[in-house]
Write a protein that holds these residues in place. Structure first.
Motif, PDB file in Angstrom:
ATOM      1  N   ASN B 158     -28.005 -71.768   4.787  1.00 35.59           N
ATOM      2  CA  ASN B 158     -26.915 -71.666   3.826  1.00 35.59           C
ATOM      3  C   ASN B 158     -27.370 -71.996   2.411  1.00 35.59           C
ATOM      4  OD1 ASN B 158     -27.314 -74.357   4.322  1.00 35.59           O
ATOM      5  ND2 ASN B 158     -25.144 -74.898   4.409  1.00 35.59           N
ATOM      6  N   LYS B 159     -28.462 -72.792   2.299  1.00 40.05           N
ATOM      7  CA  LYS B 159     -28.983 -73.100   0.962  1.00 40.05           C
ATOM      8  C   LYS B 159     -30.478 -73.341   1.056  1.00 40.05           C
ATOM      9  CE  LYS B 159     -27.505 -77.886   1.561  1.00 40.05           C
ATOM     10  NZ  LYS B 159     -26.667 -78.967   1.125  1.00 40.05           N
ATOM     11  N   ASN B 160     -31.106 -73.522  -0.091  1.00 37.28           N
ATOM     12  CA  ASN B 160     -32.538 -73.788  -0.070  1.00 37.28           C
ATOM     13  C   ASN B 160     -32.801 -75.189   0.464  1.00 37.28           C
ATOM     14  OD1 ASN B 160     -33.603 -71.369  -1.024  1.00 37.28           O
ATOM     15  ND2 ASN B 160     -33.031 -71.897  -3.116  1.00 37.28           N
ATOM     16  N   ASP B 280     -37.792 -69.189  -1.295  1.00 35.20           N
ATOM     17  CA  ASP B 280     -36.438 -69.649  -0.958  1.00 35.20           C
ATOM     18  C   ASP B 280     -36.101 -69.329   0.495  1.00 35.20           C
ATOM     19  OD1 ASP B 280     -33.770 -67.456  -1.790  1.00 35.20           O
ATOM     20  OD2 ASP B 280     -35.796 -66.900  -1.210  1.00 35.20           O
ATOM     21  N   LYS B 282     -32.857 -69.096   1.585  1.00 33.25           N
ATOM     22  CA  LYS B 282     -31.442 -68.767   1.637  1.00 33.25           C
ATOM     23  C   LYS B 282     -31.223 -67.464   2.400  1.00 33.25           C
ATOM     24  CE  LYS B 282     -27.919 -69.752  -1.721  1.00 33.25           C
ATOM     25  NZ  LYS B 282     -27.583 -69.867  -3.118  1.00 33.25           N
TER      26      LYS B 282
END
Lengths: 122, 364
Positions: B158-160, B280, B282
């Protein structure tokens, strides 16, 4: 590999002779016009999978037990008969495995009318 | 002496969830055990057929609340296979690292409660929970949730990952190795633990294969089988690790297998951190209407902390047409009547404990 339900015992014996000694799972898929029973075998020596699919008619589907050859089939077959209404031939009548369920309706069949009881409350 | 029937449970006979055991005993010797399951049946497979693909991780996480990330990963990975979405390379490494941390957390909880169940009270339990809390803190900082993470997205997270992710993983691996390596000294010198686990609940190699058990229970009986080796996923094929195997198949061997697996997990984490490229992690944001899936059947097998988890999925365009979950604990529990016959009644709890069952994933 697709097989006829009558050939199940013979196919399992062949697989066992070829070294597929481990039964991973028995499950089923309701395709509306027929019910597929899926057997997932595995060979611990060669690390190979083999999927066997037997097609059954949608009304009164029945299949023979493979518990004698693969004891692991015991609970999977009981689950199959409760969840899909598939009768397993060659087994004694057993207590329900997931026992809080009534065991009459087959909830994982696509024809299962669910949500009915909630609507009644409204 | 007459056979007496004892009802154990259904509430907490030394395990996670609701399990009822009907035990026939002759004096103190077990004649037969019949597990009654299904108290937690909530029809997860049917519910998942009615939800869009990325609504389902919240169901798969609750299958095994001790290692939610492992089930979540198995599901998201099979959806990625169905939709044909590649996982970013840094995300593959990050997933391997977090999955191995999750395995350590799960085994630590098992070890703590198992040692408590056999009567070596609270020392090892407190130690295991102290170390497990550090792992949960890392998972919380990465995902935002302490118990349920739901941080996997198609193709990544969902995020880095946080900036100091690699340093924190290495520091935590060092900490865990330092602490975990003390446990056997304490447990092997504890006569309570040894007498209640050695030669208790012996499962022979042919029986282990015939009854379809998997994971540490299978490996303690001398079968070297691990889905990370036999069906490599992510980057497990590139990593160097052993599959701990023991021969006797008793409760003590199951403890040894899990203990050595934790050390192997630390090895895997160190290698994966070393090899993890920058970039990343993501994934795609959750869109309920995503790309349509190919109609091919998906068969995904991963090594969960409790054994081999399998998802057999027939995809439809936006939701699974049918999804079948193979719970490793289901097969492991089905062997209980076989391995507890002939032992003393008090041994039953060592045996159930050593199988490491979670009823939420057995009943589904």
């Amino acid at each position: 590999m697709d097989i006829q339900p009558e050939d199940l015992a013979k196919t399992c014996a062949d697989l066992k002779a070829k070294g597929f000694d481990y039964l991973k799972k028995i499950t089923a898929v309701d395709r509306n016009d027929h019910v597929e029973v899926v057997y997932l075998f595995y060979s611990t020596a060669d690390r190979k999978d083999e999927i066997i699919i037997a097609k059954l008619p949608p009304e009164n589907p029945e299949v023979h037990t493979i518990m004698k050859m693969y004891p692991a089939a015991d609970w999977y077959e009981r689950e199959l008969s409760e969840m899909f209404g598939i009768s397993i031939k060659g087994r004694k009548a057993d207590r329900l495995l997931l026992e809080l369920w009534n065991g009459k309706d087959a909830p994982l069949r696509k024809s299962f009318a669910w949500g009915k009881e909630y609507r009644k409350v409204e | 002496m007459a056979i007496m029937r004892i009802n154990v449970g259904p509430i907490h006979p030394g395990t996670h969830g609701v399990l009822r055991l009907v035990v026939d005993v002759d004096g103190d010797t077990i004649k037969s055990v019949e597990p009654h399951i299904g108290f937690l049946h909530r029809g997860v497979e049917k519910l998942m057929e009615t939800r869009m693909y990325m609504q389902n991780p919240s169901y798969t996480e609750k299958l095994d609340y001790i290692a939610p990330l492992s089930w979540d990963d198995l599901y998201v990975n099979s959806v990625e296979k169905a939709l044909g979405i590649p996982v970013k390379e840094p995300a593959q490494y990050a997933r391997v690292i977090l999955l191995e941390f999750q395995r350590i957390a799960s085994h630590l909880l098992w070890l703590g409660t198992m040692v408590n169940d056999v009567g070596q009270l609270f020392t090892a339990f407190m130690w295991c929970f102290r170390d497990r809390a550090k792992v949960l803190k890392l998972l919380e900082d990465v995902s935002g949730g302490r118990m349920f993470y739901v941080n996997l997205r198609l193709g990544g997270f969902n995020k880095n990952m946080p900036e100091d992710f690699k340093e924190r993983c290495l520091a935590l691996a060092d900490y865990l190795e330092d602490k975990i390596s003390v446990y056997p000294d304490v447990l092997d010198s504890s006569s309570v633990f040894m007498e209640r686990t050695k030669d208790v609940g012996v499962l022979s190699k042919p029986d282990a294969i015939a009854y379809g058990v998997s994971g540490p229970v299978l490996r303690a009986s001398g079968v070297e089988e691990d889905a990370r080796k036999s069906h490599p996923y992510y980057v497990y094929g590139k990593l160097d690790f052993k599959v701990p195997t023991y021969q006797r198949g008793d409760a003590y061997d199951r403890y040894r297998v899990r203990y050595e697996e934790m050390l192997e997990s630390i090895k895997i984490i160190r290698q994966a951190v070393e090899m993890m490229p920058e970039g990343d992690t993501k994934g795609m944001p959750i869109r309920l209407i995503g790309p349509a899936a190919k109609p091919d059947t998906v068969l995904m097998q991963e090594e969960l902390p409790r054994g081999e988890g399998i998802i057999y999925m027939i995809p439809d365009k936006q939701r699974p047409y049918r999804i079948s979950l193979r719970s490793p604990a289901f097969a492991n529990l089905s062997v209980l009547p076989k391995i507890s016959e002939g032992y003393r009644f008090a041994d039953l709890f060592s045996i159930v404990g050593s199988l490491d069952v979670v009823l939420a994933e057995i009943d589904r």
